[in-house]
Scaffold this active site. Structure first.
Site, PDB file in Angstrom:
ATOM      1  N   CYS A 150       3.241  -0.800  10.873  1.00  0.00           N
ATOM      2  CA  CYS A 150       3.769  -1.648   9.802  1.00  0.00           C
ATOM      3  C   CYS A 150       4.471  -2.869  10.378  1.00  0.00           C
ATOM      4  CB  CYS A 150       4.698  -0.858   8.889  1.00  0.00           C
ATOM      5  SG  CYS A 150       6.103  -0.097   9.731  1.00  0.00           S
TER       6      CYS A 150
ATOM      7  N   HIS B 154      10.746   1.024   8.309  1.00  0.00           N
ATOM      8  CA  HIS B 154       9.477   0.531   7.751  1.00  0.00           C
ATOM      9  C   HIS B 154       9.581  -0.974   7.537  1.00  0.00           C
ATOM     10  CE1 HIS B 154       5.674   0.634   5.742  1.00  0.00           C
ATOM     11  NE2 HIS B 154       6.176   0.191   4.603  1.00  0.00           N
TER      12      HIS B 154
END
Length: 912
Positions: free
Chosen positions: A252, A822
């Site tokens: 990510c 994230h």
């Protein structure tokens, strides 16, 4: 004794021997490809280390059986949680150490050992904690896929063997494999001897097997493989640039960086117009032979084709790992670090300067800033000339002053992005549960503000202001899995307490006795199994912990069984004055009334008529044990009266001395009492008199209702800190040409000229000698009209120089802590002016009021004079635009992997 049964510490080697053997194995064992290592829960391992370091087999720190429950998503599939961090969530031990620990302590029943292999990756050996999971299917039945795990060092041939076995392919059949490289195309896996890593296979990808037809042709010889409707896939025409990026496994950070650069108009147009083709530099020794630039161009062209919901940046990921070993594998990294590498790599691959000349840098030596700056920029362009320099490079002035001779050194240096510091807060917000002495009060959750570098005593002082309970009457403990994971001392640092820990603060009673006569008891609640283990000869019970434990301050003289029973009954919100008519024994209680106080109890209002109760053989045995442990009865008490008391009374629970893990330790307690005790409930008594649902409830203090205030700063404040005078650290001194030695000089940076696209990196990750933290401050940054005129060293600009106002075009966000988290992106599409939220393969509409959050990490600004008006109208994002949403964003594909196996797409394989 089975491998998974509990082993008594007394049956194991001495604690010093255990410690020495395991530490020796951890210190001396080296990683060797193919060997097995084992994953062990960090909390259990830390408890074991504490136990063996005590040197006492009867220590209350006994860790119990090896328990990895916290590492699994659930206890049905035993699937490992995603993004577990070594040394924070788990530790790795070599096979020999694992087998020793297993033989000494056993393992919780039914839990599988977490065996992992050491793999030989390019330039490194590592334990492969997360093998990759690949979807396998036949070309003739792609809807029926199976998931199988493989090591990255496995060969493609091993995948082929697994598929032949899984799909019962007849022996001798000629087959070949295809790898899905995007949502609509496949590539042939020609070299079956290549490793999974080298073939760029990663978790979530699909491998398709086809077998040769009887007529000698291959099923894939057709241009397209039909799954449902070719027209449906071909008809998709989305907004160019509104395209997700598949997460290949902790990528990510890369996806976020790519989305930011993808939505940087001048750079994207440079690649879409093929301007890069003539500028590829294949000979630059500092470059990557043009491979990074070509791989990046492929990703951008796919993302801006308007033909894909999501693109798999597989080849790009491989190229990055090949040229930057720090990005090898599938560990989490930093989006800003990837951006730094990528901008530098693209610059060198596209550098128009083929032969870099040597240029000797000159100090200002009293010359005018304008002259020195122009010279520095000319020299920079003589060695560095690319689209990256054109778009992202600016110039700042660096001033160093020697503290001894006061020599002033002035240089002008180029920059590609600004890393600006954030003001550091000296306070910390903690959430704790306060357990009052009031037996009717439920635990109360509080939110308190404490010094970041404070101690446990500071936490108690802050809580005292809310509860009016003196700090001296508080004890702080970490409660985990119905037991005390740790009981803190007042002088311990708060840094030892993590935000995710369940912290309980207990109010203690004030005793008249002297401090040395007081005992702090830790009380556990346990439920007995239905059957006694008479085979052991001791009539022991199997037990399980439940509810919240308690801490009580009691006089040492009240540590007898009888006194403790009455004390615990009162603490659980019941009373037992003895054998007289006002006793609330089990037979006195209304069966409809259950315990529900802080440990799960409420007091019975009016006892019904007492009923005689004949003691069972089991209770007679308990009475004997109680009489042996209780003080002698009063001399004037008649034996018949005592017997009548036992005939009438059946106790709610029994009391047992235990260790800190809640496990009974036999042969202990003589000559004193243990600090940990348990009250054991029989199942029927617990069901009648203990309300477990009520016991788990808590109430929230008013402090929890107030939204947690994040520290808020202005972006301008961060830029001011960037330009503030600072003293160099000892690790990075400056060599003074006059003093002829390294000095801790003062340094000041000033902005001189700014680029077309300004990247601002917010330094949220703070590292010092003593602390490591992520700063969650909200940085208020403008979406438009960011004015740098007040920060530029040149206060007056000529009419030929560009303005200094910028508009926001993209933001890289980071959610999570120091070692995990994230990354996502907010970005503005250059063609229609609409903001979008990119979360790996998912893309949704965004509004401007969503963009400024405490997750913002890297900001992209474009200078206003270079911003072009959108060429397309903004999409209608209102409630009536459902058709537009499904075609313009990837939100209609909530699960990329599932969608890839769905019926509404086609796959194109290359033909031979």
């Amino acid at each position: 004794m089975t491998a998974n049964s509990r082993c008594s510490a007394a049956e194991s080697p001495g604690l010093e021997t255990q410690r020495r053997e395991i530490e020796s194995l951890l210190r001396e064992c080296e990683l060797r490809a193919g060997e097995s290592w084992y994953v062990v829960d960090r909390r259990w391992f830390d408890q074991w280390k504490e136990f063996v370091e005590t040197g006492d087999q009867n220590s209350t720190s006994f860790p119990g059986q090896i328990d990895n429950a916290e590492l699994f998503e659930d206890l049905d599939s035993y699937h490992l949680k995603d993004r577990l961090v070594e040394d924070e969530d788990f530790v790795l031990v070599p096979a020999e150490a694992w087998h020793k620990l297993l033989s000494w302590y056993g393992m919780v029943d039914d839990q599988p050992p977490l065996e992992r292999k050491v793999v030989d990756l390019p330039s490194t050996l590592k334990v492969e904690v997360y093998p990759i999971e690949i979807f396998l299917c036949l070309h003739s039945n792609m809807e029926n896929a199976v998931t199988t795990k493989f090591s990255r060092t496995d060969s493609i041939h091993s995948i082929q063997r697994a598929m032949c076995q899984a799909f019962s392919v007849p022996p001798g059949s000629e087959c070949r494999l295809w790898m899905k490289s995007s949502d609509s195309s496949c590539e042939r896996l020609r070299n079956v001897h290549m490793s999974v890593l080298d073939a760029c296979l990663s978790s979530g990808m699909t491998v398709i097997m086809e077998t040769r037809n009887a007529d000698g042709t291959w099923p894939s010889s057709r241009p397209q493989i039909m799954r449902n409707s070719v027209e449906e896939q071909d008809s998709y025409r989305g907004q160019p640039g509104v395209c997700g990026l598949t997460n290949l496994g902790n990528t990510c950070f890369m996806n976020s960086a790519l989305q930011c650069l993808s939505n940087t108009p001048p750079l994207t147009e440079y690649f879409l117009q093929n301007s890069y083709v003539d500028e590829l530099n294949f000979t630059n020794p500092l470059g990557m032979k043009g491979e990074i630039a070509e791989a990046y161009a492929d990703v951008i062209k796919q993302m801006w084709s308007g033909r894909h919901y999501s693109v798999v940046p597989r080849v790009f990921k491989t190229k990055v790992g090949h040229f930057a070993s720090q990005f090898l594998g599938y560990q989490q990294h930093d989006s800003q670090e990837l951006l730094s590498f990528l901008l530098d790599g693209l610059h060198e691959d596209l550098n128009r300067v083929k032969n870099k000349e040597y240029i000797e840098l000159r100090d200002a030596d009293g010359r005018q800033d304008q002259e020195v700056a122009e010279e520095a920029w000319r020299n920079h362009l003589r060695r560095n000339d690319s689209v990256i320099v054109d778009t992202f490079h600016g110039l700042f002035k660096s001033t160093l002053v020697c503290p001894e001779c006061h020599k002033v050194s002035v240089t002008f240096d180029p920059f590609c992005y600004l890393s600006v510091p954030l003001p550091v807060s000296k306070e910390r917000v903690m959430e704790v549960f306060f357990v009052s002495l009031d037996p009717y009060a439920k635990p109360v959750q509080h939110r308190v503000v404490v010094p970041k570098a404070g101690k446990v005593s500071d936490l108690c002082s802050a809580l005292s202001e809310m509860t009016s309970v003196p700090p001296t009457q508080m004890v702080v403990a970490d409660v985990f899995n119905h037991r005390f994971y740790k009981i803190y001392n007042m002088g311990e640092s708060l840094s030892a307490i993590l935000d995710r820990d369940d912290i309980f603060v207990y109010e203690l009673s004030v005793l008249e006795e002297q401090p040395e006569e007081q005992v702090l008891l830790a009380l556990y609640l346990r439920e007995r199994s239905h059957y006694r283990d008479y085979g052991s000869g001791g009539g022991s019970y199997g037990t399980s912990l439940f509810g919240h434990p308690l801490l009580l301050n009691v006089p040492r003289s009240s540590c007898s069984q009888e006194a403790l029973y009455n004390l615990f009954l009162q603490r659980l919100s019941q009373t037992e004055p003895g054998c007289s008519g006002d006793a609330n024994s089990a037979d006195d209680m209304d069966p409809g009334e259950q315990s529900s106080g802080p440990a799960g109890a409420d007091r019975s209002s009016k006892p019904p008529a007492e009923q005689p109760h004949e003691p069972t053989e089991e209770e007679n045995e308990e009475d004997k044990q109680e009489e042996a442990c209780s003080p002698s009865p009063p001399a004037n008490e008649h034996p018949a009266k005592r017997r009548a008391c036992h005939v009438r009374r059946k106790r709610l629970f029994s009391i047992q001395a235990v260790n800190s893990n809640g496990t009974t330790e036999r042969g202990m307690g003589e000559g004193g009492t243990q600090p940990y005790v348990a009250i054991d409930w029989e199942p029927d008594m617990k069901k009648r008199f203990y309300n477990e649902n009520e016991a788990e409830k808590y109430v929230k203090h008013a402090s929890m209702e107030v939204p947690q205030q994040h520290m808020t700063v202005q972006l301008q404040q961060c830029i001011e800190l960037f330009t503030t005078v600072e003293t160099l650290e000892e690790e990075n001194p400056w060599y003074c040409p006059v003093c002829k030695k390294h000095q801790l000089s003062t340094k000041k940076l000033d902005l001189w000229s700014l680029p077309e696209v300004l990247i601002i990196h917010l330094k949220r990750f703070s590292y010092t000698k003593f602390t490591r933290e992520k700063l969650d401050s909200i940085v208020e940054f403008p979406l438009r009209d960011l004015d740098f005129s007040g920060f530029l060293l040149r206060k007056t600009l000529s009419s030929e120089e560009p303005p200094s106002r910028y508009d926001l075009i993209a933001v890289s966000n980071h959610y999570g802590g120091l070692r995990d988290g994230h990354y996502t992106t907010y970005a503005k599409n250059k063609d229609n002016g609409q903001w979008y939220y990119f979360d790996d393969s998912k893309v949704t509409y965004a509004t401007e009021d969503q963009i400024v959050t405490n997750a913002a990490y890297v900001l992209f600004y474009q200078r206003q004079d270079k911003i072009r008006k959108p060429t397309l109208p903004a999409p209608n994002t209102g409630p009536t635009s459902s058709s537009q949403t499904s075609s313009d964003t990837a939100s209609c594909k909530d699960d990329e992997d599932a969608a890839e196996l769905g019926a509404a797409s086609s796959i194109t394989m290359e033909t031979e």
